[in-house]
Design an enzyme around this catalytic site. Structure first.
Site, PDB file in Angstrom:
ATOM      1  N   ARG A  90       0.836  -1.212   0.000  1.00  0.00           N
ATOM      2  CA  ARG A  90       0.000   0.000   0.000  1.00  0.00           C
ATOM      3  C   ARG A  90       0.865   1.254   0.000  1.00  0.00           C
ATOM      4  O   ARG A  90       0.534   2.252  -0.626  1.00  0.00           O
ATOM      5  CB  ARG A  90      -0.916  -0.006   1.224  1.00  0.00           C
ATOM      6  N   ASP A 150      -9.330  -4.688   8.578  1.00  0.00           N
ATOM      7  CA  ASP A 150      -8.442  -5.689   9.182  1.00  0.00           C
ATOM      8  C   ASP A 150      -9.122  -6.310  10.412  1.00  0.00           C
ATOM      9  O   ASP A 150      -9.040  -7.524  10.636  1.00  0.00           O
ATOM     10  CB  ASP A 150      -7.124  -5.052   9.631  1.00  0.00           C
ATOM     11  N   ARG A 153     -11.711  -8.722   9.347  1.00  0.00           N
ATOM     12  CA  ARG A 153     -11.076  -9.979   8.911  1.00  0.00           C
ATOM     13  C   ARG A 153     -10.670 -10.806  10.132  1.00  0.00           C
ATOM     14  O   ARG A 153     -10.856 -12.023  10.164  1.00  0.00           O
ATOM     15  CB  ARG A 153      -9.849  -9.671   8.047  1.00  0.00           C
ATOM     16  N   HIS A 177      -2.837   0.319   8.567  1.00  0.00           N
ATOM     17  CA  HIS A 177      -3.634  -0.572   7.717  1.00  0.00           C
ATOM     18  C   HIS A 177      -2.630  -1.084   6.685  1.00  0.00           C
ATOM     19  O   HIS A 177      -2.426  -0.479   5.642  1.00  0.00           O
ATOM     20  CB  HIS A 177      -4.775   0.181   7.043  1.00  0.00           C
TER      21      HIS A 177
HETATM   22  P1  NAD Z   1     -10.571   1.692  -8.768  1.00  0.00           P
HETATM   23  O1  NAD Z   1      -9.469   1.909  -9.730  1.00  0.00           O
HETATM   24  O2  NAD Z   1     -11.616   0.690  -9.082  1.00  0.00           O
HETATM   25  O3  NAD Z   1     -11.316   3.077  -8.477  1.00  0.00           O
HETATM   26  C1  NAD Z   1     -10.652   4.275  -8.262  1.00  0.00           C
HETATM   27  C2  NAD Z   1     -11.514   5.392  -8.840  1.00  0.00           C
HETATM   28  O4  NAD Z   1     -10.920   6.641  -8.498  1.00  0.00           O
HETATM   29  C3  NAD Z   1     -11.621   5.342 -10.375  1.00  0.00           C
HETATM   30  O5  NAD Z   1     -12.992   5.297 -10.747  1.00  0.00           O
HETATM   31  C4  NAD Z   1     -10.944   6.623 -10.820  1.00  0.00           C
HETATM   32  O6  NAD Z   1     -11.502   7.185 -11.996  1.00  0.00           O
HETATM   33  C5  NAD Z   1     -11.154   7.509  -9.596  1.00  0.00           C
HETATM   34  N1  NAD Z   1     -10.234   8.643  -9.528  1.00  0.00           N
HETATM   35  C6  NAD Z   1      -8.912   8.678  -9.761  1.00  0.00           C
HETATM   36  N2  NAD Z   1      -8.436   9.918  -9.589  1.00  0.00           N
HETATM   37  C7  NAD Z   1      -9.468  10.692  -9.237  1.00  0.00           C
HETATM   38  C8  NAD Z   1      -9.619  12.080  -8.922  1.00  0.00           C
HETATM   39  N3  NAD Z   1      -8.577  12.929  -8.947  1.00  0.00           N
HETATM   40  N4  NAD Z   1     -10.829  12.528  -8.609  1.00  0.00           N
HETATM   41  C9  NAD Z   1     -11.928  11.710  -8.594  1.00  0.00           C
HETATM   42  N5  NAD Z   1     -11.838  10.394  -8.876  1.00  0.00           N
HETATM   43  C10 NAD Z   1     -10.635   9.895  -9.198  1.00  0.00           C
HETATM   44  O7  NAD Z   1      -9.853   1.349  -7.364  1.00  0.00           O
HETATM   45  P2  NAD Z   1     -10.549   0.664  -6.097  1.00  0.00           P
HETATM   46  O8  NAD Z   1     -10.314  -0.795  -6.131  1.00  0.00           O
HETATM   47  O9  NAD Z   1     -11.936   1.200  -5.955  1.00  0.00           O
HETATM   48  O10 NAD Z   1      -9.634   1.257  -4.917  1.00  0.00           O
HETATM   49  C11 NAD Z   1      -9.729   2.615  -4.551  1.00  0.00           C
HETATM   50  C12 NAD Z   1      -8.782   2.903  -3.383  1.00  0.00           C
HETATM   51  O11 NAD Z   1      -9.228   2.208  -2.212  1.00  0.00           O
HETATM   52  C13 NAD Z   1      -7.345   2.416  -3.635  1.00  0.00           C
HETATM   53  O12 NAD Z   1      -6.426   3.362  -3.138  1.00  0.00           O
HETATM   54  C14 NAD Z   1      -7.275   1.132  -2.820  1.00  0.00           C
HETATM   55  O13 NAD Z   1      -5.970   0.752  -2.477  1.00  0.00           O
HETATM   56  C15 NAD Z   1      -8.127   1.506  -1.637  1.00  0.00           C
HETATM   57  N6  NAD Z   1      -8.611   0.398  -0.798  1.00  0.00           N
HETATM   58  C16 NAD Z   1      -8.676   0.654   0.530  1.00  0.00           C
HETATM   59  C17 NAD Z   1      -9.092  -0.339   1.390  1.00  0.00           C
HETATM   60  C18 NAD Z   1      -9.109  -0.039   2.871  1.00  0.00           C
HETATM   61  O14 NAD Z   1      -9.297  -0.927   3.700  1.00  0.00           O
HETATM   62  N7  NAD Z   1      -8.954   1.211   3.254  1.00  0.00           N
HETATM   63  C19 NAD Z   1      -9.477  -1.599   0.897  1.00  0.00           C
HETATM   64  C20 NAD Z   1      -9.425  -1.803  -0.478  1.00  0.00           C
HETATM   65  C21 NAD Z   1      -8.968  -0.796  -1.326  1.00  0.00           C
END
Ligand code: NAD
Length: 318
Positions: A90, A150, A153, A177
């Site tokens: 990450r 987490d 899980r 995380h």
């Molecule tokens: P994804 O690629 O499916 O979606 C990301 C979205 O963000 C896309 O639709 C993209 O167009 C949009 N985007 C990018 N730049 C942007 C901007 N400047 N303004 C507005 N929108 C914008 O990715 P995802 O699988 O949905 O993951 C999103 C984030 O969540 C990632 O950083 C991922 O690592 C994180 N995540 C966090 C957890 C957690 O527990 N916190 C768990 C899973 C994923």
């Protein structure tokens, strides 16, 4: 502030839309606005989600929109940005996503937002710091999803191991995380019995506790290897955070929150159990950690501080 319960979601990708779908299914929000750089996607998602409304428990206005919608929103949830590729940590996303967080936060604040931020984009502890710094909001009103996933899980795996309901498992993951998280096992209860006592009374090997935690922190890597992304679990977890805030629950959840020396650390956001209500984080719950746990927690915090200095501050200064 709007009398309606209004949530603006920035980032209509896998995570964002899993969260939106869980809101639609569980109800409790009157208005959901979808924002993304990919505007067509938000329009498609608006249509697709809305077609589920006849079978949803409550009415919800769903629309593709823009940042002016943040003015009267209760909560802005940020799930935008890059996600991990197979084998990628990450932390490797920090620089690219920090720039995205900065831009989004400026857009939200320029439109008079006065609510609460929830950040899920990774690395979440650092991204929450960015949103807090750029927005200038009180730290208690900027919340990261931290170790909520987490912890879910962990609870699920303990429940499977002991064959009890995960709802009766009271266990928490603290720290980053990410790969340096920790479980304070002394504070883990199943029903009202200590997990450690249960292990002893049933002759379960104590090494199994470490195996359970290893399975937790490796879970994201395994899921990403197999299906490229993780999103249902975090979608549900974000929904839980939104409900705790909108319903003024005073619920205890392991969010990423600003440290003011509670665990001997300050100056960064990291996952700890905290009480959440309509004003955001009301209070951090201080658990007594043993020496080994405190060292692990400190290590997690050091990783954050190093990244803040090296990767984040230059972006904030730009
Ligand atoms: P994804 O690629 O499916 O979606 C990301 C979205 O963000 C896309 O639709 C993209 O167009 C949009 N985007 C990018 N730049 C942007 C901007 N400047 N303004 C507005 N929108 C914008 O990715 P995802 O699988 O949905 O993951 C999103 C984030 O969540 C990632 O950083 C991922 O690592 C994180 N995540 C966090 C957890 C957690 O527990 N916190 C768990 C899973 C994923």
């Amino acid at each position: 502030m709007n009398t309606k319960r209004k949530v603006v979601l920035v980032g209509a990708g896998f995570v964002g839309m899993s969260f939106a779908y869980s809101l639609l299914n569980q109800g409790g929000v009157d208005e959901l606005v979808l924002i993304d750089v990919n505007k067509d996607k938000t329009i498609g998602e608006e249509m697709d989600l809305s077609h589920g409304l006849p079978y949803a428990p409550h009415k919800m206005d769903i629309k593709a929109g823009d940042y002016d919608e943040c003015k009267d929103a209760n909560i802005v949830v940020i799930t935008a940005g890059l996600s991990q590729k197979p084998g990628q940590s990450r932390l490797e996303l920090a620089v690219a996503n920090a720039k995205i967080m900065k831009e989004i936060t400026q857009n939200v604040m320029n439109n008079g937002f006065k609510g609460i931020f929830i950040v899920a984009s990774n690395p979440v502890d650092l991204m929450t710091y960015v949103v807090a710094e750029v927005s200038g909001m009180p730290k208690s009103r900027v919340i990261g999803s931290g170790t909520v996933l987490d912890t879910a899980r962990l609870r699920y795996l303990i429940a499977e191991y002991l064959q009890v309901s995960s709802k009766n498992v009271h266990a928490y993951i603290l720290g980053e995380h990410g790969d340096s998280s920790l479980v304070p096992w002394e504070h883990c209860y199943v029903g009202c019995k200590k997990m450690i006592e249960i292990m002893k009374d049933n002759n379960h090997p104590m090494e199994d506790l470490k195996k359970i935690h290893d399975e937790v922190w490796k879970a994201a890597y395994e899921i990403i290897e197999k299906k490229k992304a993780t999103y249902y679990g975090i979608g549900m977890a974000l929904n839980r955070l939104v409900k705790a805030i909108l319903n003024d629950e005073n619920a205890i959840l392991t969010v990423s929150t600003y440290q003011n020396n509670e665990y001997g650390q300050e100056g960064m956001y990291i996952g700890v159990p905290a009480i959440l209500n309509k004003d955001g984080v009301k209070e951090i719950l201080e658990l007594k950690l043993n020496d080994e746990e405190q060292q692990k927690f400190n290590h997690s915090c050091e990783i954050m501080k190093e990244n803040i200095e090296k990767e984040i501050k230059p972006i904030l200064a730009e």
